[in-house]
Scaffold this active site. Structure first.
Site, PDB file in Angstrom:
ATOM      1  N   ARG A   1      -5.669   6.933   8.528  1.00  0.00           N
ATOM      2  CA  ARG A   1      -6.941   7.095   9.222  1.00  0.00           C
ATOM      3  C   ARG A   1      -7.592   8.426   8.853  1.00  0.00           C
ATOM      4  O   ARG A   1      -6.927   9.365   8.401  1.00  0.00           O
ATOM      5  CB  ARG A   1      -6.727   7.051  10.742  1.00  0.00           C
ATOM      6  CG  ARG A   1      -5.800   8.146  11.237  1.00  0.00           C
ATOM      7  CD  ARG A   1      -5.383   7.952  12.682  1.00  0.00           C
ATOM      8  NE  ARG A   1      -4.403   8.958  13.087  1.00  0.00           N
ATOM      9  CZ  ARG A   1      -3.092   8.829  12.891  1.00  0.00           C
ATOM     10  NH1 ARG A   1      -2.619   7.729  12.324  1.00  0.00           N
ATOM     11  NH2 ARG A   1      -2.254   9.779  13.255  1.00  0.00           N
TER      12      ARG A   1
ATOM     13  N   HIS B   1       5.671  -0.908  10.300  1.00  0.00           N
ATOM     14  CA  HIS B   1       4.413  -0.385  10.817  1.00  0.00           C
ATOM     15  C   HIS B   1       3.814   0.532   9.762  1.00  0.00           C
ATOM     16  O   HIS B   1       4.526   1.271   9.076  1.00  0.00           O
ATOM     17  CB  HIS B   1       4.664   0.404  12.106  1.00  0.00           C
ATOM     18  CG  HIS B   1       3.583   1.395  12.441  1.00  0.00           C
ATOM     19  ND1 HIS B   1       3.727   2.743  12.206  1.00  0.00           N
ATOM     20  CD2 HIS B   1       2.351   1.226  12.973  1.00  0.00           C
ATOM     21  CE1 HIS B   1       2.631   3.373  12.588  1.00  0.00           C
ATOM     22  NE2 HIS B   1       1.778   2.481  13.051  1.00  0.00           N
TER      23      HIS B   1
ATOM     24  N   HIS C   1       6.007  -8.419  12.330  1.00  0.00           N
ATOM     25  CA  HIS C   1       7.246  -8.916  12.929  1.00  0.00           C
ATOM     26  C   HIS C   1       7.642 -10.184  12.160  1.00  0.00           C
ATOM     27  O   HIS C   1       6.839 -11.107  12.025  1.00  0.00           O
ATOM     28  CB  HIS C   1       7.045  -9.222  14.409  1.00  0.00           C
ATOM     29  CG  HIS C   1       6.671  -8.024  15.220  1.00  0.00           C
ATOM     30  ND1 HIS C   1       7.568  -7.028  15.522  1.00  0.00           N
ATOM     31  CD2 HIS C   1       5.483  -7.653  15.779  1.00  0.00           C
ATOM     32  CE1 HIS C   1       6.975  -6.099  16.247  1.00  0.00           C
ATOM     33  NE2 HIS C   1       5.707  -6.452  16.407  1.00  0.00           N
TER      34      HIS C   1
END
Length: 297
Positions: free
Chosen positions: A137, A133, A123
């Site tokens: 993973r 963002h 931000h």
């Protein structure tokens, strides 16, 4: 086979740490180089780093990671870059969700899992600079393994050329592996980052993928690495360009309202938030995606 998978897990976990180190260094470099424009008279921000632990039901080791958060910098009002490697057994709710959503049989009989990844949310101080963002993973169970992640841009003040640049870098990295990847994963991001109760997208999109498993671990790992490698060249030039722009109360107000939308999405719909809290990971690390200030009209 077990030894091979253990080696692959270690390589994936090490890559997420390497990517984390690259991003932290680049972001602190942006803080150091911001010498003119709004907030340039402030001290350059630095990441505070702390270890995180996953809580297991029986108190046994269940993994953890590093939470790196910068607050009140020249460029970043709040940014978190987290990595984790966690393991153990999924609880009943997580088992049911995994079996239902991913169609994995046998989770009740053998609920072991292992997961490693990197998660980032930024931000910005200047409302002309877009929030962003990114996560990648790897997830393993005895029944299946897969990769997932992506990145998406969340400006409160939209610039077509910035959106074009961000998507262009994503496409170039996807095209190295398959020309069908970018259109497929862009469409998935548009669907995933939609806020139903507001009937609008969270931002201007990017790419999103889950359950990525071609059967060739090396090829899939190479692709998820490129998803991560795309992040800095997609994002940093936008910040270098916009961080010097002047703004007033109207622009700051638009930023705070947009942050409210971002918070709503992450608390109501985001799968990663739900999974992290349900599996006992450090709540502060899971919720680091929330903005420092927001407002609702």
């Amino acid at each position: 086979m077990s030894e091979q998978m253990d080696s692959q897990k270690s390589r994936a976990s090490a890559w997420f740490r390497e990517l984390r180190d690259q991003i932290v260094a680049a972001f602190e470099g942006l803080e150091d180089s911001h010498s003119q424009g709004p907030f340039s008279d402030m001290a350059p921000g630095r990441f505070a780093v702390s270890e995180t632990k996953r809580a297991s039901a029986d108190g046994s080791d269940a993994g953890g990671g590093l939470m790196s958060v910068m607050r009140g910098g020249r460029v970043f009002e709040k940014v978190g870059v987290n990595i984790s490697t966690v393991y153990g057994e999924l609880g009943a709710r997580a088992q049911a969700a995994m079996a239902a959503r991913k169609g994995i049989p046998g989770m009740k009989d053998d609920p072991r899992f292992w997961a490693s990844g990197i998660s980032l949310v930024a931000h910005m101080q200047n409302p002309h600079c877009p929030a962003v963002h990114m996560n990648t993973r790897m997830f393993w169970t005895p029944h299946a393994w897969w990769f997932g992640g992506g990145s998406d841009l969340n400006p409160c003040l939209e610039y077509d050329e910035d959106t074009g640049h961000f998507h262009g870098v994503q496409k170039a990295h996807c095209d190295r592996h398959d020309p069908e990847h970018y259109p497929r994963f862009k469409a998935w991001a548009d669907e995933y980052f939609y806020v139903p109760h507001r009937k609008r997208a969270r931002g201007v999109g990017g790419i999103f993928l889950d359950d990525y498993h071609s059967g060739d671990w090396e090829a899939d790992f190479a692709f998820i690495q490129d998803v991560g490698k795309a992040f800095l060249p997609a994002f940093v030039p936008l910040i270098e360009k916009r961080r010097v722009d002047a703004f007033g109360e109207a622009e700051k107000d638009a930023q705070l309202v947009h942050r409210g939308l971002y918070a709503e999405y992450n608390l109501v719909y985001d799968r990663g938030t739900k999974f992290g809290l349900e599996t006992g990971h450090d709540a502060n690390a899971v919720l680091m995606s929330l903005p420092p200030l927001a407002k609702w009209v």
